[in-house]
Design a protein around this motif. Structure first.
Motif, PDB file in Angstrom:
ATOM      1  N   LEU A  36       0.844  -1.202   0.000  1.00  0.00           N
ATOM      2  CA  LEU A  36       0.000   0.000   0.000  1.00  0.00           C
ATOM      3  C   LEU A  36       0.877   1.248   0.000  1.00  0.00           C
ATOM      4  O   LEU A  36       0.626   2.217  -0.734  1.00  0.00           O
ATOM      5  CB  LEU A  36      -0.893   0.021   1.246  1.00  0.00           C
ATOM      6  CG  LEU A  36      -2.066  -0.956   1.243  1.00  0.00           C
ATOM      7  CD1 LEU A  36      -2.650  -1.079   2.640  1.00  0.00           C
ATOM      8  CD2 LEU A  36      -3.136  -0.489   0.263  1.00  0.00           C
ATOM      9  N   ILE A  37       1.911   1.222   0.801  1.00  0.00           N
ATOM     10  CA  ILE A  37       2.783   2.408   0.898  1.00  0.00           C
ATOM     11  C   ILE A  37       3.573   2.588  -0.402  1.00  0.00           C
ATOM     12  O   ILE A  37       3.688   3.693  -0.928  1.00  0.00           O
ATOM     13  CB  ILE A  37       3.700   2.313   2.129  1.00  0.00           C
ATOM     14  CG1 ILE A  37       2.810   2.427   3.373  1.00  0.00           C
ATOM     15  CG2 ILE A  37       4.760   3.401   2.136  1.00  0.00           C
ATOM     16  CD1 ILE A  37       3.500   2.313   4.690  1.00  0.00           C
ATOM     17  N   ASP A  38       4.082   1.455  -0.940  1.00  0.00           N
ATOM     18  CA  ASP A  38       4.819   1.562  -2.205  1.00  0.00           C
ATOM     19  C   ASP A  38       3.914   2.135  -3.294  1.00  0.00           C
ATOM     20  O   ASP A  38       4.325   3.013  -4.065  1.00  0.00           O
ATOM     21  CB  ASP A  38       5.352   0.194  -2.652  1.00  0.00           C
ATOM     22  CG  ASP A  38       6.487  -0.270  -1.749  1.00  0.00           C
ATOM     23  OD1 ASP A  38       6.963   0.548  -0.937  1.00  0.00           O
ATOM     24  OD2 ASP A  38       6.858  -1.460  -1.843  1.00  0.00           O
ATOM     25  N   GLY A  39       2.671   1.645  -3.358  1.00  0.00           N
ATOM     26  CA  GLY A  39       1.715   2.131  -4.352  1.00  0.00           C
ATOM     27  C   GLY A  39       1.472   3.629  -4.187  1.00  0.00           C
ATOM     28  O   GLY A  39       1.413   4.383  -5.160  1.00  0.00           O
ATOM     29  N   ASP A  41       3.497   5.794  -2.772  1.00  0.00           N
ATOM     30  CA  ASP A  41       4.720   6.538  -3.131  1.00  0.00           C
ATOM     31  C   ASP A  41       4.825   6.703  -4.643  1.00  0.00           C
ATOM     32  O   ASP A  41       5.219   7.753  -5.137  1.00  0.00           O
ATOM     33  CB  ASP A  41       5.967   5.811  -2.601  1.00  0.00           C
ATOM     34  CG  ASP A  41       6.076   5.962  -1.083  1.00  0.00           C
ATOM     35  OD1 ASP A  41       5.348   6.811  -0.520  1.00  0.00           O
ATOM     36  OD2 ASP A  41       6.858   5.214  -0.476  1.00  0.00           O
ATOM     37  N   GLU A  42       4.470   5.634  -5.339  1.00  0.00           N
ATOM     38  CA  GLU A  42       4.525   5.707  -6.816  1.00  0.00           C
ATOM     39  C   GLU A  42       3.605   6.799  -7.340  1.00  0.00           C
ATOM     40  O   GLU A  42       4.011   7.655  -8.132  1.00  0.00           O
ATOM     41  CB  GLU A  42       4.030   4.390  -7.404  1.00  0.00           C
ATOM     42  CG  GLU A  42       5.132   3.450  -7.827  1.00  0.00           C
ATOM     43  CD  GLU A  42       4.553   2.066  -8.093  1.00  0.00           C
ATOM     44  OE1 GLU A  42       3.534   1.966  -8.806  1.00  0.00           O
ATOM     45  OE2 GLU A  42       5.124   1.100  -7.552  1.00  0.00           O
ATOM     46  N   PRO A  56      -4.490  13.356   5.754  1.00  0.00           N
ATOM     47  CA  PRO A  56      -5.087  12.268   6.557  1.00  0.00           C
ATOM     48  C   PRO A  56      -5.105  10.926   5.811  1.00  0.00           C
ATOM     49  O   PRO A  56      -5.004   9.868   6.421  1.00  0.00           O
ATOM     50  CB  PRO A  56      -6.509  12.767   6.828  1.00  0.00           C
ATOM     51  CG  PRO A  56      -6.405  14.245   6.760  1.00  0.00           C
ATOM     52  CD  PRO A  56      -5.364  14.551   5.723  1.00  0.00           C
ATOM     53  N   LEU A  57      -5.194  10.977   4.462  1.00  0.00           N
ATOM     54  CA  LEU A  57      -5.183   9.729   3.700  1.00  0.00           C
ATOM     55  C   LEU A  57      -3.817   9.045   3.824  1.00  0.00           C
ATOM     56  O   LEU A  57      -3.720   7.825   4.044  1.00  0.00           O
ATOM     57  CB  LEU A  57      -5.491  10.014   2.224  1.00  0.00           C
ATOM     58  CG  LEU A  57      -5.564   8.760   1.365  1.00  0.00           C
ATOM     59  CD1 LEU A  57      -6.921   8.095   1.509  1.00  0.00           C
ATOM     60  CD2 LEU A  57      -5.297   9.074  -0.100  1.00  0.00           C
ATOM     61  N   HIS A  58      -2.792   9.863   3.715  1.00  0.00           N
ATOM     62  CA  HIS A  58      -1.432   9.345   3.853  1.00  0.00           C
ATOM     63  C   HIS A  58      -1.235   8.739   5.255  1.00  0.00           C
ATOM     64  O   HIS A  58      -0.726   7.628   5.406  1.00  0.00           O
ATOM     65  CB  HIS A  58      -0.433  10.492   3.611  1.00  0.00           C
ATOM     66  CG  HIS A  58       0.977  10.017   3.448  1.00  0.00           C
ATOM     67  ND1 HIS A  58       2.033  10.875   3.272  1.00  0.00           N
ATOM     68  CD2 HIS A  58       1.527   8.776   3.443  1.00  0.00           C
ATOM     69  CE1 HIS A  58       3.152  10.189   3.173  1.00  0.00           C
ATOM     70  NE2 HIS A  58       2.865   8.907   3.262  1.00  0.00           N
ATOM     71  N   ASP A  59      -1.701   9.484   6.270  1.00  0.00           N
ATOM     72  CA  ASP A  59      -1.566   8.993   7.658  1.00  0.00           C
ATOM     73  C   ASP A  59      -2.265   7.649   7.824  1.00  0.00           C
ATOM     74  O   ASP A  59      -1.741   6.729   8.461  1.00  0.00           O
ATOM     75  CB  ASP A  59      -2.220   9.976   8.645  1.00  0.00           C
ATOM     76  CG  ASP A  59      -1.448  11.282   8.719  1.00  0.00           C
ATOM     77  OD1 ASP A  59      -0.312  11.311   8.222  1.00  0.00           O
ATOM     78  OD2 ASP A  59      -2.011  12.260   9.250  1.00  0.00           O
ATOM     79  N   MET A  60      -3.447   7.580   7.236  1.00  0.00           N
ATOM     80  CA  MET A  60      -4.212   6.342   7.374  1.00  0.00           C
ATOM     81  C   MET A  60      -3.447   5.173   6.734  1.00  0.00           C
ATOM     82  O   MET A  60      -3.374   4.073   7.295  1.00  0.00           O
ATOM     83  CB  MET A  60      -5.583   6.543   6.701  1.00  0.00           C
ATOM     84  CG  MET A  60      -6.517   5.374   6.722  1.00  0.00           C
ATOM     85  SD  MET A  60      -6.281   4.262   5.343  1.00  0.00           S
ATOM     86  CE  MET A  60      -7.009   5.149   3.992  1.00  0.00           C
ATOM     87  N   LEU A  61      -2.828   5.427   5.582  1.00  0.00           N
ATOM     88  CA  LEU A  61      -2.114   4.334   4.903  1.00  0.00           C
ATOM     89  C   LEU A  61      -0.885   3.873   5.671  1.00  0.00           C
ATOM     90  O   LEU A  61      -0.525   2.698   5.646  1.00  0.00           O
ATOM     91  CB  LEU A  61      -1.707   4.779   3.500  1.00  0.00           C
ATOM     92  CG  LEU A  61      -2.851   4.745   2.502  1.00  0.00           C
ATOM     93  CD1 LEU A  61      -2.405   5.279   1.156  1.00  0.00           C
ATOM     94  CD2 LEU A  61      -3.367   3.314   2.339  1.00  0.00           C
ATOM     95  N   VAL A  62      -0.264   4.820   6.347  1.00  0.00           N
ATOM     96  CA  VAL A  62       0.898   4.446   7.148  1.00  0.00           C
ATOM     97  C   VAL A  62       0.471   3.470   8.255  1.00  0.00           C
ATOM     98  O   VAL A  62       1.204   2.561   8.639  1.00  0.00           O
ATOM     99  CB  VAL A  62       1.567   5.720   7.737  1.00  0.00           C
ATOM    100  CG1 VAL A  62       2.616   5.357   8.771  1.00  0.00           C
ATOM    101  CG2 VAL A  62       2.180   6.550   6.614  1.00  0.00           C
ATOM    102  N   ASP A  63      -0.755   3.664   8.729  1.00  0.00           N
ATOM    103  CA  ASP A  63      -1.257   2.791   9.806  1.00  0.00           C
ATOM    104  C   ASP A  63      -1.954   1.527   9.292  1.00  0.00           C
ATOM    105  O   ASP A  63      -2.326   0.657  10.092  1.00  0.00           O
ATOM    106  CB  ASP A  63      -2.277   3.557  10.663  1.00  0.00           C
ATOM    107  CG  ASP A  63      -1.628   4.704  11.419  1.00  0.00           C
ATOM    108  OD1 ASP A  63      -0.423   4.622  11.652  1.00  0.00           O
ATOM    109  OD2 ASP A  63      -2.342   5.671  11.745  1.00  0.00           O
ATOM    110  N   ALA A  64      -2.158   1.442   7.988  1.00  0.00           N
ATOM    111  CA  ALA A  64      -2.903   0.288   7.456  1.00  0.00           C
ATOM    112  C   ALA A  64      -2.072  -0.983   7.582  1.00  0.00           C
ATOM    113  O   ALA A  64      -0.869  -0.968   7.363  1.00  0.00           O
ATOM    114  CB  ALA A  64      -3.254   0.532   5.998  1.00  0.00           C
ATOM    115  N   GLN A  65      -2.722  -2.071   7.956  1.00  0.00           N
ATOM    116  CA  GLN A  65      -2.014  -3.358   8.025  1.00  0.00           C
ATOM    117  C   GLN A  65      -2.224  -4.172   6.758  1.00  0.00           C
ATOM    118  O   GLN A  65      -1.343  -4.878   6.313  1.00  0.00           O
ATOM    119  CB  GLN A  65      -2.509  -4.169   9.216  1.00  0.00           C
ATOM    120  CG  GLN A  65      -2.060  -3.620  10.552  1.00  0.00           C
ATOM    121  CD  GLN A  65      -0.565  -3.729  10.764  1.00  0.00           C
ATOM    122  OE1 GLN A  65       0.035  -4.763  10.518  1.00  0.00           O
ATOM    123  NE2 GLN A  65       0.056  -2.644  11.212  1.00  0.00           N
TER     124      GLN A  65
END
Ligand code: UDP
Ligand code: LCN
Length: 802
Positions: A36-39, A41-42, A56-65
């Motif tokens: 998710l994070i790589d996607g 970043d791309e 907030p979307l970025h923050d949420m993705l950092v916390d996504a498992q």
């Protein structure tokens, strides 16, 4: 968090849409956090999308498992903090963002493997949360793993309002071989007890401090007290003082101190059914590793502590510990076919072996993989219970289970006997294998996770307390899920769905880390204790010729050694280390690689995984032509030899590497560190907590082999340039183990927990009767059915252990 995210999505629909489109274009229906994070970043690499960063979307993705993408939807599991879970979904076309419940998330995820037209409304769900009502639960992450302290604080204040009278019964409860301890039946009220204690304390004041119980018992002014209050007059006086304080106003520390002196534990049963369980010649055999080492060291430490405690309590009672395992008639050169084997280094502890029997009563002759033993456990519990009772001459005071099989048997026996149950996991398979629950059906033939996870859920929730070696074992790290935490909610498609399986805020969890046997593993600098007579043998092992259980002949003897020793299971990633080394020429120039692992002959193990891994090792040797730089030898099971081996490598300024994809705790890491070796160990699992990066060793990421091998090469280069560098790391490693990982600390904590949890279980209704009844049904209807379906594997060749 969610409101902010929702508002952001509503206000930036176009940007979010672009990101979602990109994610779906990857055509991956199940995405991990890194994907998710790589996607992200791309996508945000382009200027037009850059503004998504820091939102907030970025923050949420950092916390996504993890995320599931299907049919124009993206469902996400978010873990913003340790043990905190939220679920949400985004619709691609309409860019709608909604918070959802765990059930919806799991249902959606299940359909990755079990596509269904209609929702199955009646899928079996396991939800233990309703049973938690009325039970004390911790709230702070910092309390996780310190359950006993929380429980004492929480319950001691409320306790005596509601259950004060039970204390009297508790004191009358203790007996040893039919002899009454602590308090006899003549006391019928707490007031009477208080009065008797005061009178006795007044009397004891005039006795000599060192006078022993037998010297004054006949002169005591009241005849209600029995042995167990202390050996000397001073101890009895102190103990009775603690009781008065508790009766007046129970402070948690006083209560803990009082309980630690009550003679509650003299007989202990430790269950570890799957074998090989023995004292020599077993390590390195399939399924036999750290758990055996841990238990034997634990027994020695516990026996010593129990003997000390019983003596201080004034009792001349010989503690008895039994490690109960399976008897394997076809046990090769091991002793696993013997019924009773005294444990070396103890006075009265033994291994009691009880065979597995089939449903028609036949004894199972051969070794069976730990993944296949489920059909035998119920019968084993009955047989082991009977044998144990005859050896103890009664029932034990505490039952400790080990690994999923031992914990299930501990659960069955504890329930039947009404004895306190402690669980130790060692290694929960669930987090070892990616998506092991979701894809359980694919793994079923080889691993039977359906049985194992069901057994785990039952045992975890019936245990009175659970010991873990690290915090992360319970609740992971900021980034990753804990091993127990992973049992909180998960799908077993087509079988059942767990909505609330394990709560890591439960006060039954306690961290008590093991150590390394100090008689065997000690710093290389302790010259007088060194086993130098073994050096010739060690040199032959490292520098000898190829063949006879060894591959590779090291050409340059002057280079330091990169040493690794582990079972040849896939999770240990030994071939991974070989490949990192093979691809890094700088590292090859700096050091040789020396591996002790599994069996060099792939045909020589009955274990499914080890054979494959062995063949993989040979392929790497051939492909990279490693024979003059890498030496690989068969597993070594003599721990005195291994202890000296670590030190020998340290003499030559080598390092130890633990490259596992995941390591639950990692005893080899402790052994190597205490020997004074700088250690490079996986950042997944226990070593992350054991090692302080750059001070007492280094963390390496097994998914980034190149970076790991560079870290090692840099270390060797730096050691050449700054000779003190190696010593700094070596001293840091020794200090770390001395401070935090010792068996004596372990034993006193463990026994104190046994008393405290036993006490609360008796005094309150902490025995979770409702949960146990619910789980019994789950056992009867689910576990038994799953276990019955397991086809016994054809008898496989038993390894020649010579
Ligand atoms: N061990 C051994 N010989 C081997 C491999 C391992 O004696 O060939 C011992 C090692 O010294 C350690 C234990 O087995 O005491 C392995 O424990 P660890 O916790 O590192 O891993 P596990 O095998 O339990 O997963
Ligand atoms: C099992 C493992 O896999 C190791 O990580 C532990 O150190 C060992 O058991 C002892 O608990």
């Amino acid at each position: 968090m969610f409101d902010e995210l929702k508002a952001y999505v509503e206000q930036h629909r176009h940007l979010v849409y672009q990101w979602l489109k990109h994610l779906l274009s990857l055509e991956k229906s199940h995405l991990l956090r890194t994907e998710l994070i790589d996607g992200f970043d791309e996508v945000t690499g382009s200027e037009s999308m850059h503004e998504l960063r820091g939102t907030p979307l970025h923050d949420m993705l950092v916390d996504a498992q993890e995320a599931v993408a299907r049919e124009g939807w993206l469902y996400l599991a978010i873990r913003p903090a340790i043990a905190e879970w939220h679920y949400l979904r985004l619709q691609v076309d309409s860019v709608i963002c909604e918070e959802i419940g765990v059930r919806e998330f799991l249902q959606f995820k299940e359909r990755l493997v079990e596509p269904r037209e209609e929702e199955d409304q009646w899928a079996l769900e396991l939800d233990l949360s309703p049973f938690e009502r009325g039970f004390p639960r911790m709230k702070e992450v910092s309390s996780i793993g310190h359950g006993v302290e929380f429980l004492n604080r929480q319950l001691s204040f409320s306790l005596f309002k509601e259950h004060r009278e039970r204390l009297l019964d508790f004191l009358k409860l203790h007996q040893y071989s039919g002899v009454q301890l602590m308090l006899n039946q003549q006391v019928s009220s707490l007031e009477q007890l208080q009065k008797a204690v005061r009178q006795t304390r007044r009397f004891l004041k005039w006795e000599h401090d060192d006078a022993e119980w037998a010297d004054f018992v006949d002169r005591l002014p009241v005849k209600v007290f029995e042995p167990g209050w202390g050996r000397t007059a001073k101890q009895v006086h102190e103990m009775m003082g603690l009781l008065l304080e508790i009766l007046e106003s129970p402070a948690p520390d006083t209560l803990a101190e009082f309980l630690s002196r009550v003679p509650m534990v003299s007989r202990l049963a430790i269950l570890s059914p799957h074998g090989y369980f023995g004292q020599s010649g077993v390590l390195g055999l399939p399924d036999t590793g750290g758990q055996v080492v841990y238990i034997l060291d634990q027994v020695r430490a516990l026996e010593k502590q129990m003997r000390h405690d019983l003596h201080e309590q004034g009792l001349d009672v010989e503690p008895r510990i039994l490690v109960i395992t399976r008897l394997i008639p076809e046990a090769g050169d091991t002793t696993c076919d013997q019924r009773l084997e005294p444990i070396i280094g103890t006075e009265n502890a033994a291994i009691l072996r009880v065979p597995f029997r089939t449903s028609n009563g036949e004894i199972v002759q051969e070794w069976i993989s730990r993944f296949d033993i489920w059909p035998y456990l119920e019968r084993f519990a009955t047989d082991a219970g009977r044998e144990m009772a005859s050896e103890f001459g009664g029932k034990p005071d505490l039952i400790i289970g080990n690994y999923s099989d031992g914990n299930l048997v501990a659960s069955l026996l504890s329930r039947r006997l009404g004895v306190t149950q402690c669980n130790i996991a060692h290694a929960l398979e669930k987090t070892k294998y990616l998506y092991s629950a979701l894809h359980w059906r694919e793994h079923e033939e080889n691993y039977h996770f359906s049985c194992q996870f069901t057994a785990d859920l039952i045992a975890m929730n019936t245990a009175d307390f659970i010991i873990t070696s690290t915090f992360q074992e319970i609740a992971g790290t900021e980034e990753g899920t804990g091993q127990y935490e992973s049992y909180h909610a998960f799908p077993m498609p087509g079988l059942y769905r767990v909505l609330s399986g394990v709560n890591v805020f439960d006060p039954r969890f306690n961290i008590v880390s093991p150590g390394a046997d100090e008689d065997v593993y000690f710093p290389y600098t302790e010259k007088k204790r060194r086993l130098t007579r073994l050096h010739d043998e060690i040199e032959t092992l490292i520098y000898g010729e190829s063949g006879n259980g060894a591959r590779g002949e090291l050409a340059d003897r002057d280079k330091p050694i990169i040493f690794a020793m582990a079972r040849l299971d896939r999770i240990k990633n030994v071939p991974g280390l070989v490949e990192w080394y093979a691809r890094n020429e700088d590292l090859q120039k700096e050091a040789n690689l020396f591996l002790v692992s599994g069996n060099v002959d792939p045909g020589h193990t009955p274990d499914r995984e080890q054979g494959d891994e062995s063949r993989h090792m040979h392929r790497l040797f051939d492909e990279f032509e490693l024979d003059d730089r890498v030496r690989w030898v068969n597993a070594m099971s003599d721990k005195n030899f291994n202890g000296e081996l670590y030190r020998y490598v340290a003499d030559r300024r080598g390092v130890f590497v633990q490259p596992a994809r995941f390591e639950a705790f990692g005893l080899t890491v402790i052994e190597a560190m205490t020997s004074g070796l700088p250690v490079f160990a996986t950042c997944y699992g226990g070593p992350l907590e054991i090692i302080e990066h750059g001070h007492s060793g280094f963390h390496i990421d097994p998914n980034h082999g190149e970076a790991s091998s560079h870290l090692m090469a840099d270390f060797f280069r730096k050691c050449r340039e700054e000779p003190g560098h190696w010593d700094t790391l070596s001293k840091g490693a020794i200090k770390r183990v001395e401070e935090a990982y010792t068996w004596s600390l372990y034993a006193s904590k463990m026994l104190s927990f046994a008393r405290i949890y036993g006490f609360w279980k008796y005094i309150t209704h902490l025995e979770h009767e409702e949960t146990c009844r619910y789980l019994e049904m789950f056992y009867g209807l689910m576990y038994r059915r799953l276990a019955e379906q397991i086809e016994p594997h054809p008898p496989e060749e038993v390894p020649d252990t010579a």
